[in-house]
Design an enzyme around this catalytic site. Structure first.
Site, PDB file in Angstrom:
ATOM      1  N   SER A 139       1.009  -1.262  -0.044  1.00  0.00           N
ATOM      2  CA  SER A 139      -0.083   0.052  -0.230  1.00  0.00           C
ATOM      3  C   SER A 139       0.753   1.352  -0.142  1.00  0.00           C
ATOM      4  O   SER A 139       2.122   1.096   0.346  1.00  0.00           O
ATOM      5  CB  SER A 139      -1.002   0.047   1.288  1.00  0.00           C
ATOM      6  OG  SER A 139      -1.499   1.283   1.316  1.00  0.00           O
ATOM      7  N   TYR A 153      -2.102  -0.865  10.549  1.00  0.00           N
ATOM      8  CA  TYR A 153      -2.049  -1.212   9.130  1.00  0.00           C
ATOM      9  C   TYR A 153      -0.910  -0.569   8.485  1.00  0.00           C
ATOM     10  O   TYR A 153       0.020  -1.372   7.745  1.00  0.00           O
ATOM     11  CB  TYR A 153      -3.185  -0.626   8.538  1.00  0.00           C
ATOM     12  CG  TYR A 153      -3.326  -0.668   7.114  1.00  0.00           C
ATOM     13  CD1 TYR A 153      -3.578  -2.050   6.431  1.00  0.00           C
ATOM     14  CD2 TYR A 153      -3.401   0.340   6.147  1.00  0.00           C
ATOM     15  CE1 TYR A 153      -3.850  -2.343   5.338  1.00  0.00           C
ATOM     16  CE2 TYR A 153      -3.557  -0.048   4.933  1.00  0.00           C
ATOM     17  CZ  TYR A 153      -3.615  -1.429   4.430  1.00  0.00           C
ATOM     18  OH  TYR A 153      -3.739  -1.604   3.113  1.00  0.00           O
TER      19      TYR A 153
HETATM   20  N1  LIG Z   1      -8.584  -0.939  -0.975  1.00  0.00           N
HETATM   21  C1  LIG Z   1      -7.547  -0.097  -0.757  1.00  0.00           C
HETATM   22  O1  LIG Z   1      -7.830   0.923  -0.530  1.00  0.00           O
HETATM   23  C2  LIG Z   1      -6.304  -0.835  -0.785  1.00  0.00           C
HETATM   24  C3  LIG Z   1      -5.179   0.310  -0.649  1.00  0.00           C
HETATM   25  C4  LIG Z   1      -4.019  -0.126  -0.705  1.00  0.00           C
HETATM   26  C5  LIG Z   1      -3.520  -1.470  -0.310  1.00  0.00           C
HETATM   27  N2  LIG Z   1      -4.892  -2.504  -0.506  1.00  0.00           N
HETATM   28  C6  LIG Z   1      -4.299  -3.814  -0.149  1.00  0.00           C
HETATM   29  O2  LIG Z   1      -5.013  -4.569  -1.059  1.00  0.00           O
HETATM   30  C7  LIG Z   1      -5.223  -6.206  -0.909  1.00  0.00           C
HETATM   31  C8  LIG Z   1      -6.580  -6.427  -1.117  1.00  0.00           C
HETATM   32  O3  LIG Z   1      -7.650  -5.647  -0.427  1.00  0.00           O
HETATM   33  P1  LIG Z   1      -8.939  -5.113  -1.471  1.00  0.00           P
HETATM   34  O4  LIG Z   1      -8.873  -3.742  -1.158  1.00  0.00           O
HETATM   35  O5  LIG Z   1      -9.124  -5.951  -2.385  1.00  0.00           O
HETATM   36  O6  LIG Z   1      -9.838  -5.528  -0.004  1.00  0.00           O
HETATM   37  P2  LIG Z   1     -10.953  -6.463   0.107  1.00  0.00           P
HETATM   38  O7  LIG Z   1     -11.965  -6.430  -1.151  1.00  0.00           O
HETATM   39  O8  LIG Z   1     -11.448  -6.702   1.619  1.00  0.00           O
HETATM   40  O9  LIG Z   1     -10.409  -7.840  -0.055  1.00  0.00           O
HETATM   41  C9  LIG Z   1      -9.442  -8.789   0.773  1.00  0.00           C
HETATM   42  C10 LIG Z   1      -9.005 -10.123   0.587  1.00  0.00           C
HETATM   43  O10 LIG Z   1      -8.292 -10.572   1.371  1.00  0.00           O
HETATM   44  C11 LIG Z   1      -8.823 -11.726   1.849  1.00  0.00           C
HETATM   45  N3  LIG Z   1      -8.334 -12.060   3.321  1.00  0.00           N
HETATM   46  C12 LIG Z   1      -8.486 -11.299   4.178  1.00  0.00           C
HETATM   47  N4  LIG Z   1      -8.228 -12.008   5.194  1.00  0.00           N
HETATM   48  C13 LIG Z   1      -7.650 -13.353   4.827  1.00  0.00           C
HETATM   49  C14 LIG Z   1      -7.486 -14.464   5.626  1.00  0.00           C
HETATM   50  N5  LIG Z   1      -7.169 -14.495   7.031  1.00  0.00           N
HETATM   51  N6  LIG Z   1      -7.122 -15.658   4.649  1.00  0.00           N
HETATM   52  C15 LIG Z   1      -7.199 -15.522   3.595  1.00  0.00           C
HETATM   53  N7  LIG Z   1      -7.737 -14.482   2.705  1.00  0.00           N
HETATM   54  C16 LIG Z   1      -7.805 -13.246   3.597  1.00  0.00           C
HETATM   55  C17 LIG Z   1     -10.301 -11.644   1.701  1.00  0.00           C
HETATM   56  O11 LIG Z   1     -10.992 -12.953   1.497  1.00  0.00           O
HETATM   57  P3  LIG Z   1     -11.867 -13.670   2.594  1.00  0.00           P
HETATM   58  O12 LIG Z   1     -12.519 -12.665   3.353  1.00  0.00           O
HETATM   59  O13 LIG Z   1     -12.713 -14.644   1.711  1.00  0.00           O
HETATM   60  O14 LIG Z   1     -10.960 -14.567   3.287  1.00  0.00           O
HETATM   61  C18 LIG Z   1     -10.489 -11.073   0.359  1.00  0.00           C
HETATM   62  O15 LIG Z   1     -10.293 -11.777  -0.876  1.00  0.00           O
HETATM   63  C19 LIG Z   1      -5.012  -5.919   0.786  1.00  0.00           C
HETATM   64  O16 LIG Z   1      -3.839  -6.467   1.188  1.00  0.00           O
HETATM   65  C20 LIG Z   1      -5.120  -4.400   1.002  1.00  0.00           C
HETATM   66  O17 LIG Z   1      -4.261  -4.098   2.394  1.00  0.00           O
HETATM   67  C21 LIG Z   1      -5.788  -1.876  -0.423  1.00  0.00           C
END
Ligand SMILES: NC(=O)c1ccc[n+]([C@@H]2O[C@H](COP(=O)([O-])OP(=O)(O)OC[C@H]3O[C@@H](n4cnc5c(N)ncnc54)[C@H](OP(=O)(O)O)[C@@H]3O)[C@@H](O)[C@H]2O)c1
Length: 261
Positions: A139, A153
């Site tokens: 991130s 985070y």
């Molecule tokens: N959205 C943002 O603004 C943003 C910005 C920068 C970076 N990111 C990063 O991008 C990545 C993806 O996030 P996203 O934004 O796509 O959010 P999201 O829609 O909430 O997706 C998160 C994913 O992680 C999985 N996950 C969470 N805990 C887990 C566990 N214990 N075991 C296996 N899978 C797990 C969830 O699947 P299940 O719940 O089905 O397990 C889901 O598929 C993350 O690393 C996040 O920190 C996001």
């Protein structure tokens, strides 16, 4: 064109991970889809099979547990992996004093320990073949000195950007063909907000744009990938101004999120 090596994506059940799966399916990669919500993985696998004829293996797995990470690696021992996307992760927004300890340590398990473990185990395999791509989804939070009100985070993502850059340098010095990089987006419109219990203070980009840009730069072997100009400018300013100013500025942004909920 159909590829023979698989792309493995953790956190494929929603958001950026789901779009990574979609785009890699379009490119002809067979997929391994990993997350806890099995039903969602199954629906995605069915849709990609129908749309692109993609061969998908689904592995329900909670990567917060070390044993589960090891099981995941065992379950993919028999296939050749070209791409591994360490994407599973989540955040939380509140003053550190009020944060739930279990949730915070769970965040460390998923955002730090799982990324560390899976990168290490995968790297060994890829280095044996001198081929492969590992993309850690960090991130822009990981490139800033600290994030008041989202302290844990930010700290977890700083770990990911730091270790990725270090390992990438080691690979370069070893003249390895294996790639390790980190994707560092600012806000992206996904389910992240619901899980972190916030609303973004800044407008988010789409998961489609984020994943598309991430893959393009990954194939170009860029180590630190920042998808938007605005965030690049912000991070450059962050290197010019004193760290304590940056921490205070970041805190102001995070505080706006707290006020919105
Ligand atoms: N959205 C943002 O603004 C943003 C910005 C920068 C970076 N990111 C990063 O991008 C990545 C993806 O996030 P996203 O934004 O796509 O959010 P999201 O829609 O909430 O997706 C998160 C994913 O992680 C999985 N996950 C969470 N805990 C887990 C566990 N214990 N075991 C296996 N899978 C797990 C969830 O699947 P299940 O719940 O089905 O397990 C889901 O598929 C993350 O690393 C996040 O920190 C996001």
């Amino acid at each position: 064109m159909k590829k023979s090596g698989y792309a493995v994506i953790t956190g494929a059940s929603s958001g950026i991970g789901m779009i990574f799966a979609e785009r890699l399916a379009q490119k002809g990669y067979p997929l391994v889809l990993v997350a806890r919500r099995k039903e969602r993985l199954k629906n995605l696998a069915d849709r990609l099979k129908e749309q692109y004829g993609t061969k998908c293996r689904i592995i329900p797995c909670d990567v917060s547990a070390l044993e589960e990470c090891k099981r995941l690696m065992q379950e993919i021992e028999d296939i050749s992996v070209d791409i591994f996307i360490n994407n599973a992760g989540f955040g939380d927004c509140c003053p550190f004093m009020n944060g739930n300890l279990e949730k915070e340590l769970g965040m460390v398990d998923v955002n730090v320990k799982a990324v560390h473990t899976l990168m290490k185990l995968m790297l060994k395999r890829m280095c044996d073949n001198n081929y492969g791509y590992i993309l850690n989804v960090a991130s822009s939070a990981g490139l800033l000195p600290g994030g008041p009100y989202m302290a844990v985070y930010y700290a977890t993502k700083a770990y990911v950007t730091s270790i990725t850059q270090a390992v990438a340098q080691e690979l370069k010095e070893a003249k390895s063909n294996v790639y390790v990089g980190c994707l560092c987006p600012g806000p992206v419109d996904t389910e992240f907000n619901q899980v972190a219990n916030v609303e973004f203070a800044l407008p988010g980009i789409s998961a489609e744009y984020c994943a598309k840009y991430g893959l393009k730069k990954m194939f170009q072997k860029k180590v630190v990938i920042i998808p938007t100009i605005g965030m690049k400018v912000l991070l450059t300013l962050g290197r010019i101004f004193p760290r304590k100013w940056c921490v205070a500025f970041t805190g102001l942004q995070q505080k706006k999120k707290l006020c919105r909920r």
